[in-house]
Design a protein around this motif. Sequence first.
Motif, mmCIF file in Angstrom:
data_model
loop_
_atom_site.group_PDB
_atom_site.id
_atom_site.type_symbol
_atom_site.label_atom_id
_atom_site.label_comp_id
_atom_site.label_asym_id
_atom_site.label_seq_id
_atom_site.Cartn_x
_atom_site.Cartn_y
_atom_site.Cartn_z
ATOM 1 N N ARG A 119 91.311 -37.567 48.448
ATOM 2 C CA ARG A 119 89.943 -37.917 48.046
ATOM 3 C C ARG A 119 88.923 -36.903 48.569
ATOM 4 N N ALA A 120 89.126 -36.496 49.832
ATOM 5 C CA ALA A 120 88.176 -35.578 50.452
ATOM 6 C C ALA A 120 88.341 -34.160 49.888
ATOM 7 N N GLY A 121 89.559 -33.823 49.510
ATOM 8 C CA GLY A 121 89.803 -32.502 48.953
ATOM 9 C C GLY A 121 90.485 -31.559 49.928
ATOM 10 N N SER A 122 90.087 -31.641 51.178
ATOM 11 C CA SER A 122 90.734 -30.811 52.198
ATOM 12 C C SER A 122 90.463 -31.441 53.559
ATOM 13 N N LEU A 123 91.230 -31.000 54.564
ATOM 14 C CA LEU A 123 91.020 -31.544 55.904
ATOM 15 C C LEU A 123 89.648 -31.142 56.431
ATOM 16 N N LYS A 124 89.225 -29.950 56.051
ATOM 17 C CA LYS A 124 87.909 -29.486 56.489
ATOM 18 C C LYS A 124 86.821 -30.444 55.999
ATOM 19 N N ARG A 125 86.926 -30.820 54.731
ATOM 20 C CA ARG A 125 85.906 -31.719 54.186
ATOM 21 C C ARG A 125 86.010 -33.116 54.781
ATOM 22 N N LEU A 126 87.236 -33.567 55.001
ATOM 23 C CA LEU A 126 87.414 -34.882 55.631
ATOM 24 C C LEU A 126 86.808 -34.872 57.040
ATOM 25 N N ALA A 127 87.017 -33.766 57.750
ATOM 26 C CA ALA A 127 86.500 -33.654 59.120
ATOM 27 C C ALA A 127 84.976 -33.615 59.148
ATOM 28 N N ASN A 128 84.384 -33.175 58.046
ATOM 29 C CA ASN A 128 82.926 -33.097 57.996
ATOM 30 C C ASN A 128 82.268 -34.362 57.443
ATOM 31 N N MET A 129 83.094 -35.341 57.077
ATOM 32 C CA MET A 129 82.537 -36.554 56.483
ATOM 33 C C MET A 129 82.017 -37.525 57.541
ATOM 34 N N ALA A 130 80.958 -38.226 57.171
ATOM 35 C CA ALA A 130 80.456 -39.286 58.040
ATOM 36 C C ALA A 130 81.416 -40.459 57.980
ATOM 37 N N ALA A 131 81.467 -41.234 59.047
ATOM 38 C CA ALA A 131 82.358 -42.388 59.086
ATOM 39 C C ALA A 131 82.079 -43.327 57.913
ATOM 40 N N SER A 132 80.796 -43.482 57.576
ATOM 41 C CA SER A 132 80.452 -44.410 56.504
ATOM 42 C C SER A 132 81.002 -43.939 55.159
ATOM 43 N N THR A 133 81.121 -42.631 54.999
ATOM 44 C CA THR A 133 81.705 -42.102 53.763
ATOM 45 C C THR A 133 83.201 -42.379 53.728
ATOM 46 N N ILE A 134 83.849 -42.147 54.871
ATOM 47 C CA ILE A 134 85.289 -42.400 54.942
ATOM 48 C C ILE A 134 85.585 -43.873 54.684
ATOM 49 N N GLN A 135 84.702 -44.726 55.204
ATOM 50 C CA GLN A 135 84.892 -46.169 55.059
ATOM 51 C C GLN A 135 85.027 -46.593 53.595
ATOM 52 N N ILE A 136 84.244 -45.977 52.722
ATOM 53 C CA ILE A 136 84.276 -46.420 51.322
ATOM 54 C C ILE A 136 84.917 -45.384 50.398
ATOM 55 N N LEU A 137 85.593 -44.402 50.993
ATOM 56 C CA LEU A 137 86.310 -43.416 50.192
ATOM 57 C C LEU A 137 87.271 -44.149 49.262
ATOM 58 N N GLY A 138 87.180 -43.870 47.981
ATOM 59 C CA GLY A 138 88.050 -44.537 47.032
ATOM 60 C C GLY A 138 87.396 -45.748 46.403
ATOM 61 N N ALA A 139 86.195 -46.099 46.872
ATOM 62 C CA ALA A 139 85.479 -47.226 46.267
ATOM 63 C C ALA A 139 84.157 -46.724 45.700
ATOM 64 N N GLU A 140 84.131 -45.478 45.264
ATOM 65 C CA GLU A 140 82.890 -44.862 44.787
ATOM 66 C C GLU A 140 82.305 -45.617 43.597
ATOM 67 N N LYS A 141 83.185 -46.033 42.717
ATOM 68 C CA LYS A 141 82.716 -46.697 41.515
ATOM 69 C C LYS A 141 81.912 -47.942 41.872
ATOM 70 N N SER A 142 82.483 -48.717 42.747
ATOM 71 C CA SER A 142 81.828 -49.953 43.148
ATOM 72 C C SER A 142 80.537 -49.677 43.926
ATOM 73 N N LEU A 143 80.536 -48.583 44.696
ATOM 74 C CA LEU A 143 79.333 -48.219 45.444
ATOM 75 C C LEU A 143 78.198 -47.841 44.500
ATOM 76 N N PHE A 144 78.522 -47.002 43.508
ATOM 77 C CA PHE A 144 77.463 -46.551 42.613
ATOM 78 C C PHE A 144 76.962 -47.675 41.716
ATOM 79 N N LYS A 145 77.859 -48.578 41.393
ATOM 80 C CA LYS A 145 77.446 -49.747 40.612
ATOM 81 C C LYS A 145 76.425 -50.548 41.417
ATOM 82 N N ALA A 146 76.758 -50.772 42.684
ATOM 83 C CA ALA A 146 75.851 -51.528 43.545
ATOM 84 C C ALA A 146 74.523 -50.799 43.709
#
Lengths: 223, 269
Positions: B164-191
């Motif tokens: 989902r992140a694309g690379s370890l570098k990008r995963l390492a740069n993600m905020a915890a809140s982003t990691i928390q909902i990684l894979g639930a983007e559709k539902s997030l944007f709907k909300a």
Amino acid sequence: MKLEILEEVTTNVFLAKYGEKEFLATKSKFKSHYGEKKYVGLREWIPYRSKLAAMIMNGYRLDLKPDMKVLYLGAASGTTVSHLSDVLERGMIYAVEYSARPFKKLLELAVERRNIVPLLKDASKPEEYAGIVERVDLIYQDIAQKNQREIFVKNADFFLEEGGEGLIMVKARSIDSVADPSEVFRRFLSELEEDVPIIGYGKLDPFHRDHIFVHVSDSERLK
Amino acid sequence: MKGEYKVWFGSVYLRNSEVEVVKSDNLVESFIESRCVKLPFSLKNVALKVFPSEDEYYSELRKTALMVAERKVEDELKSSDRYVISLLKALDELDLGINLFSEKIRDLEEIRTGDEIEEFRRIVRELRKLRKEIEGKVNSEAAKLMPNVTELVGGVIAARLLERAGSLKRLANMAASTIQILGAEKSLFKAMSRMKKGKKAKTPKHGIIFQHPHIRTLPKSLRGKMARFLASKLAIAARIDFYSGELKEEIVEAVRKKYEELKAVTEGR
């Protein structure tokens, strides 16, 4: 404040005191590798970072000679290797690590030191470095893998010199993540004993929880 | 004893009690290609037939090992992200295939039994075997690339986060809140789009990490809490994995403790 040597634990390894602080250290002319402090000619050896240091702090003594050859399985970024390198002035450390990221840090160390041969290899496949590593006096293993006992025995068969020794660091959770640690250790020791004689073992608490070290000697049964 | 042994400095030939050593003229190449069974002779003694001294031997060995290591480590770092991701994709495709064939078998069975069904079954068995192998590979490769993240959530979920992140570098740069909902983007944007319109909406509590037993097994009311905690530790784990790559036991301990705390809350009720 002045630096005081309390005990020479084994060649080049000291228990020292600086002010109120008592600490383990190796004699070293090199710079800090993992954030440890440097004192005049000494490099602090942090037991929370290195299991070998924890073992020594817990009172177990290992005779390290300056001209020893060591095969180190699971060298990671070289925390413990750096201190072994201080101790084995005229020896050689074959440092095996399979994960690229910590290996990069290990590589920096190997460039600086003259007694480290870094190998980006899988310790479960000694065939891949059998043409590189000579017979050694000590095999040190810290790999936290379920089948680490088999891996150790295999490597001992390939590389351990007659009369050589082994030091195995065991993490209960990596062998069995749910069972009671003391039960895991009991099973590990009794299975290991079928292949190699155990000289000693002990806990690494409080520095590394639910870990033990096992000191073994070379066995005729391996040959 | 007879045989040829490819050691790092060339080839060693054993003929009865004769030992012949041919030194390679490209040590880097012979070092990389070296693969041996257990040697029936002392490597260093044999080496001293072609190296002038022990010092010379060690200095050449070290120099060669360093050169090979420097080259290999860069290659590995560049390709290991993609390797884990493609293994994960292979795993998903195998699952699809297994499901498809299993369904076909059921369909056919309803009509009649026959040889072709046995053939399908054989294929499914083979695919399952392969799936197991690939899953093992995902686990071991993920543990190698990101030991801390894998220790927290297991190889497959770790690989999925990486994908989902694309690379370890990008995963390492993600905020915890982003990691928390990684894979639930559709539902997030709907909300979010509902909120924009001034309507009431709930943002998702978890995405991929929901698959983790620590979250799945808790009652709904506590899942958000656990997901938030796990994600915050995952963010730290990913950073350690990217910048140092060494295993830190404390993180896993913290997550287990939190889970047990929350579990105790449910059982106390």
